[in-house]
Structures are given as C-alpha cells and as structure tokens.
Scaffold this motif. Structure first.
Motif, PDB file in Angstrom:
ATOM      1  N   VAL A 120      10.684 -13.454 -22.653  1.00 25.79           N
ATOM      2  CA  VAL A 120      10.141 -14.345 -21.630  1.00 25.79           C
ATOM      3  C   VAL A 120      10.053 -13.554 -20.328  1.00 25.79           C
ATOM      4  N   GLU A 121       8.866 -13.554 -19.724  1.00 25.52           N
ATOM      5  CA  GLU A 121       8.703 -12.894 -18.440  1.00 25.52           C
ATOM      6  C   GLU A 121       9.105 -13.851 -17.322  1.00 25.52           C
ATOM      7  N   VAL A 122      10.024 -13.388 -16.484  1.00 26.81           N
ATOM      8  CA  VAL A 122      10.495 -14.168 -15.340  1.00 26.81           C
ATOM      9  C   VAL A 122      10.010 -13.453 -14.087  1.00 26.81           C
ATOM     10  N   THR A 123       9.180 -14.110 -13.287  1.00 30.62           N
ATOM     11  CA  THR A 123       8.574 -13.465 -12.130  1.00 30.62           C
ATOM     12  C   THR A 123       8.918 -14.224 -10.859  1.00 30.62           C
ATOM     13  N   THR A 124       9.348 -13.470  -9.860  1.00 29.41           N
ATOM     14  CA  THR A 124       9.673 -14.050  -8.560  1.00 29.41           C
ATOM     15  C   THR A 124       8.403 -14.569  -7.891  1.00 29.41           C
ATOM     16  N   LEU A 125       8.521 -15.707  -7.235  1.00 30.13           N
ATOM     17  CA  LEU A 125       7.384 -16.276  -6.514  1.00 30.13           C
ATOM     18  C   LEU A 125       6.818 -15.227  -5.560  1.00 30.13           C
ATOM     19  N   ARG A 126       5.467 -15.193  -5.456  1.00 29.67           N
ATOM     20  CA  ARG A 126       4.827 -14.154  -4.647  1.00 29.67           C
ATOM     21  C   ARG A 126       3.655 -14.731  -3.862  1.00 29.67           C
ATOM     22  N   HIS A 127       3.260 -13.995  -2.837  1.00 26.34           N
ATOM     23  CA  HIS A 127       1.959 -14.226  -2.222  1.00 26.34           C
ATOM     24  C   HIS A 127       1.378 -12.870  -1.874  1.00 26.34           C
ATOM     25  N   ASP A 128       0.066 -12.783  -1.888  1.00 27.93           N
ATOM     26  CA  ASP A 128      -0.607 -11.512  -1.639  1.00 27.93           C
ATOM     27  C   ASP A 128      -0.542 -11.154  -0.160  1.00 27.93           C
ATOM     28  N   VAL A 129      -0.227  -9.888   0.106  1.00 24.54           N
ATOM     29  CA  VAL A 129      -0.261  -9.365   1.466  1.00 24.54           C
ATOM     30  C   VAL A 129      -1.604  -8.706   1.722  1.00 24.54           C
ATOM     31  N   SER A 130      -2.053  -7.901   0.739  1.00 27.94           N
ATOM     32  CA  SER A 130      -3.362  -7.264   0.833  1.00 27.94           C
ATOM     33  C   SER A 130      -3.881  -7.004  -0.570  1.00 27.94           C
ATOM     34  N   THR A 131      -5.194  -6.971  -0.706  1.00 30.23           N
ATOM     35  CA  THR A 131      -5.833  -6.682  -1.995  1.00 30.23           C
ATOM     36  C   THR A 131      -7.063  -5.830  -1.740  1.00 30.23           C
ATOM     37  N   ASP A 132      -7.447  -5.055  -2.765  1.00 25.19           N
ATOM     38  CA  ASP A 132      -8.661  -4.247  -2.626  1.00 25.19           C
ATOM     39  C   ASP A 132      -9.607  -4.434  -3.811  1.00 25.19           C
ATOM     40  N   GLY A 133      -9.369  -5.475  -4.585  1.00 22.00           N
ATOM     41  CA  GLY A 133     -10.212  -5.733  -5.743  1.00 22.00           C
ATOM     42  C   GLY A 133      -9.712  -5.096  -7.020  1.00 22.00           C
ATOM     43  N   ARG A 134      -8.770  -4.152  -6.892  1.00 26.57           N
ATOM     44  CA  ARG A 134      -8.222  -3.486  -8.078  1.00 26.57           C
ATOM     45  C   ARG A 134      -6.723  -3.672  -8.192  1.00 26.57           C
ATOM     46  N   ARG A 135      -6.051  -3.723  -7.048  1.00 26.02           N
ATOM     47  CA  ARG A 135      -4.602  -3.896  -7.049  1.00 26.02           C
ATOM     48  C   ARG A 135      -4.212  -4.696  -5.812  1.00 26.02           C
ATOM     49  N   ALA A 136      -3.033  -5.298  -5.897  1.00 25.27           N
ATOM     50  CA  ALA A 136      -2.584  -6.129  -4.776  1.00 25.27           C
ATOM     51  C   ALA A 136      -1.221  -5.663  -4.286  1.00 25.27           C
ATOM     52  N   THR A 137      -1.031  -5.772  -2.993  1.00 24.56           N
ATOM     53  CA  THR A 137       0.296  -5.606  -2.407  1.00 24.56           C
ATOM     54  C   THR A 137       0.851  -6.999  -2.212  1.00 24.56           C
ATOM     55  N   VAL A 138       2.021  -7.253  -2.783  1.00 20.50           N
ATOM     56  CA  VAL A 138       2.561  -8.605  -2.756  1.00 20.50           C
ATOM     57  C   VAL A 138       3.869  -8.654  -1.989  1.00 20.50           C
ATOM     58  N   SER A 139       4.171  -9.852  -1.528  1.00 23.26           N
ATOM     59  CA  SER A 139       5.455 -10.110  -0.884  1.00 23.26           C
ATOM     60  C   SER A 139       6.093 -11.282  -1.601  1.00 23.26           C
ATOM     61  N   PHE A 140       7.406 -11.235  -1.768  1.00 19.26           N
ATOM     62  CA  PHE A 140       8.082 -12.330  -2.436  1.00 19.26           C
ATOM     63  C   PHE A 140       8.052 -13.573  -1.553  1.00 19.26           C
ATOM     64  N   ALA A 141       7.982 -14.721  -2.206  1.00 16.34           N
ATOM     65  CA  ALA A 141       7.866 -15.990  -1.507  1.00 16.34           C
ATOM     66  C   ALA A 141       8.972 -16.929  -1.963  1.00 16.34           C
ATOM     67  N   SER A 142       9.075 -18.046  -1.294  1.00 18.77           N
ATOM     68  CA  SER A 142      10.072 -19.052  -1.674  1.00 18.77           C
ATOM     69  C   SER A 142       9.431 -20.401  -1.947  1.00 18.77           C
ATOM     70  N   ASP A 143       8.122 -20.487  -1.732  1.00 19.51           N
ATOM     71  CA  ASP A 143       7.422 -21.753  -1.900  1.00 19.51           C
ATOM     72  C   ASP A 143       6.586 -21.726  -3.174  1.00 19.51           C
ATOM     73  N   TRP A 144       6.788 -22.736  -4.024  1.00 23.04           N
ATOM     74  CA  TRP A 144       6.065 -22.784  -5.299  1.00 23.04           C
ATOM     75  C   TRP A 144       4.549 -22.851  -5.087  1.00 23.04           C
ATOM     76  N   ARG A 145       4.121 -23.572  -4.063  1.00 24.19           N
ATOM     77  CA  ARG A 145       2.684 -23.709  -3.819  1.00 24.19           C
ATOM     78  C   ARG A 145       2.056 -22.380  -3.406  1.00 24.19           C
ATOM     79  N   ASP A 146       2.783 -21.588  -2.631  1.00 23.30           N
ATOM     80  CA  ASP A 146       2.271 -20.269  -2.245  1.00 23.30           C
ATOM     81  C   ASP A 146       2.024 -19.412  -3.479  1.00 23.30           C
TER      82      ASP A 146
END
Length: 392
Positions: free
Chosen positions: A88-114
């Motif tokens: 089972v993959e367990v992934t910390t909540l995230r939101h995108d900081v920046s993207t370039d169409g191929r890869r994303a820089t993410v930051s961990f989040a605490s809000d499910w909606r984010d």
C-alpha cells in the motif's frame, strides 16, 4: 448525508486495519483508484492512502507496529507499506509549488482539500474515511462518476500545463470510464497537444500502450486523431491505421483472443518493418517489444494461406498478430505446439550426402516439403528425405 463507500473485501482486510491503527484513524484516508473502482463495482488492484503525517513519521509509526516499509518515493512523500495482503502506498498530503509540464516541485500540506486540488481528474480525487467509509468529494467527482464523465479538476488548461502527460491520461481514463464527453477537457487537449513533444518517450509509450490495452480503444484513438493528439505522439498513424485498429479489435473479439497493445500499435502503423523500427526506437520499447512490433509490421497478404507455416517461421505470438491484423482466423495456431523438424544433418550424411553445403540444402528442402504437408510425423519425414535424394 454524505455518501459512503460500499463495503468491499479490501475494506475489511485485517492488515489494512493494522496500518490505520498504526498511523491513527484521523491520519488516513483511502484515495484514488481503490475508491473510484469500488464505487463502480470494479475489481480493486492497488490501494493508496493519503496522510497529513510527514514521511519520516509514517516510517517510524509503521516500524513501531512491526510493519515494514520501502521509501519508494520519499522525496515526493510516498512510502510503501509491505502488508500481507499486498503493498500500500502511503503519501503525505501535498500541494504543487512549481511545475514545468514534466515534473513538479511539491510541498507537504496538512489540508485534505489542498491535496485533492493538485490531482488530475475529479473521479481520482475521492477520499474515503477507513473507519466510517464516508467519502470526501470537493470537486464533483461523485457526480462525474455517476455520469461516467472524465473531467479535469479546475481549469483543464492549467492541469495540463502542470503535467503534459495528463493529455494521454485523460484519453486513457475516457476510454475506460467515460460515456459523456467533457467539452472543456477535450478543447484543452486540442489546444495543448503540442506540449506532448517535450515529454520523455518512455512516459508517452507507457500511456499509449496502457490505452491500447483497454477493451476497445478505437473510438478514443479516433477522437485523439481528430483533436490532433495522435499526430504528435504517433504521426505514422494515418486514416488507414485507424481503420485497421477498428478491424483488429473486432477480429480479436470474434476470435476470443486477449488484446495485445503491441498488436494494436502495429495496426496503427503501415505494414513496414522500417517504420516499426523507427517507432520502436522513438518510444524506447524493450528489445522484445521491438522485435514483436517489427514482426507484426512484416505482415503479408499470404499470411492467411498457411497459418501453421507462419507460426513455425515467426512464432505463435507473431503469427496470431499477423493473422488477426489480416482479419484471418487464428484458431489453427492457438494452443499449437510448434514442432521441431524430426531430422538431423547426420542422418542426411548417413544417406550418402557429403558433409558440407549440400547437407544444409537437403535439410532445407526436406523442411520445405514437411511444412507444405502440414508437419507430418517422422516416418513421413524419412520418406521425404528419400524423395529429395532421389530427385538429385
């Protein structure tokens, strides 16, 4: 009243209950394909969980509960828990900081909606509470699922700009789940089709083959062509290729043969080994995939004349490919064990032929006649040898 996930065998797994207990019920939600497929009544293959806990804390809590983990994507917050019933993959909540169409820089989040807001389609952003099975849906995914509509979350153009591969994912999900067409999603795919050129060929190949593996991708592929998407990822596929794909799907279904994405890729291409070689190289196909695609591209009108001779020369898989591509019945080779010629060069020498090229020529002639007669038993092969020798 909030909708709840129907009880399913996987929701009652004891190892999943242990996972939830280790992380805390408030810190786990089932998300993505498992939730979507359970709502549709489809079998569930993979289970993903989301959590506000940071990756290191996930590892520590699971270790304390005796659950082994692998940091499969820890830089993006994903830990794989190795459970008795499957990983089972367990992934910390995230939101995108920046993207370039191929890869994303993410930051961990605490809000499910984010976390939900950064996902691709509304039907993939459904979260289920493991204790109550109550579903959280911020973007209309339940309504879209009921309508069998695949729709990007928020602005479709923006979602695609974040990850250009989402264009191909859209069509794969549309072919699998869609009944209604979302005009905004289709327009965004048309407008941004050119961005697919910047993706790695491996990612394109993965999505393209996954699409072609679905029960009947031909209507979706035809729509992709109309929107200019196929021209970008597979410019060799013309109108004849689209018609050939449709005919192949019908032939597979009529023969009861399992779909092959490589066979279907071959249908989209002209019958040219050189073109197949070019496409295989561009898509970075494996050696075995490349060989099968090229063999299928070498199809001839005469393939249908002697299916077992074709299987003997090309192998069962390639013979089935070429027969179905010709809309011919592959029954004669399905389950057939390709025989070995029951004759050795030494036996030819023992019949008075001097060692050297003449032995090889004799062997080839016996083999040709053996194939022509439908692979008779050894007794007939010895008679064929006598006939060949007497003809010299």
């Amino acid at each position: 009243m909030a909708e709840r996930l129907p009880a399913a065998p996987w929701t009652a797994r004891e190892d999943l209950a242990a996972l939830v207990a280790a992380l805390g019920a408030d810190n786990v939600r089932w998300v993505g394909g498992a939730v979507r497929d359970t709502l549709l009544g489809h079998p569930v293959k993979d289970i993903d969980a989301a959590t506000p806990l940071r990756p290191q804390e996930v590892i520590e809590r699971l270790a304390a509960a005796g659950i082994r983990t692998v940091p499969t994507g820890i830089e993006h917050g994903t830990i794989t828990a190795l459970l008795a019933g499957g990983p089972v993959e367990v992934t910390t909540l995230r939101h995108d900081v920046s993207t370039d169409g191929r890869r994303a820089t993410v930051s961990f989040a605490s809000d499910w909606r984010d976390d939900a807001a950064r996902r691709d389609f509304t039907i993939n952003a459904l979260y289920a509470d493991p204790a109550t099975l109550e579903i959280s849906d911020w973007f209309g995914g339940l309504d879209d699922l009921a309508a069998r509509r695949v729709r990007f979350i928020g602005d479709a153009h923006q979602r695609i700009r974040e990850d250009h591969l989402r264009i191909l994912r859209y069509f794969r999900f549309q072919a699998r789940f869609g009944a209604q067409i979302d005009a905004a999603s289709e327009q965004a795919c048309r407008d941004l089709a050119h961005t697919l050129k910047g993706l790695s060929r491996e990612r394109v190949a993965m999505e393209l083959l996954a699409l072609l593996a679905l029960p009947d991708p031909s209507p979706t592929v035809e729509r992709m062509a109309g929107l200019g998407v196929i021209d970008v990822v597979l410019p060799e596929a013309g109108r004849c290729g689209l018609e050939a794909l449709r005919a192949l799907v019908a032939a597979e279904q009529a023969a009861g043969v399992e779909a092959s994405p490589l066979r279907r890729l071959a249908a989209l291409l002209p019958p040219s080994p050189a073109v197949a070689e070019t496409v295989a190289a561009r898509l970075r196909l494996s050696r075995s995939q490349r060989a099968r695609l090229i063999a299928a591209a070498g199809r001839l009108d005469s393939d249908r004349e002697n299916p077992r001779a074709l299987a003997y020369a090309e192998g069962i898989d390639s013979a089935v490919d070429r027969l179905l591509l010709a809309s011919a019945d592959p029954t004669a080779v399905l389950g057939w064990q390709v025989p070995d010629l029951p004759l050795k060069g030494g036996e030819i020498v023992a019949n008075g032929v001097g060692a050297g090229p003449e032995v090889a020529r004799t062997l080839r002639e016996v083999e040709r006649r053996w194939i022509g007669e439908g692979f008779p038993a050894r007794e007939r092969v010895l008679e064929l040898l006598s006939e060949v020798l007497s003809d010299r």
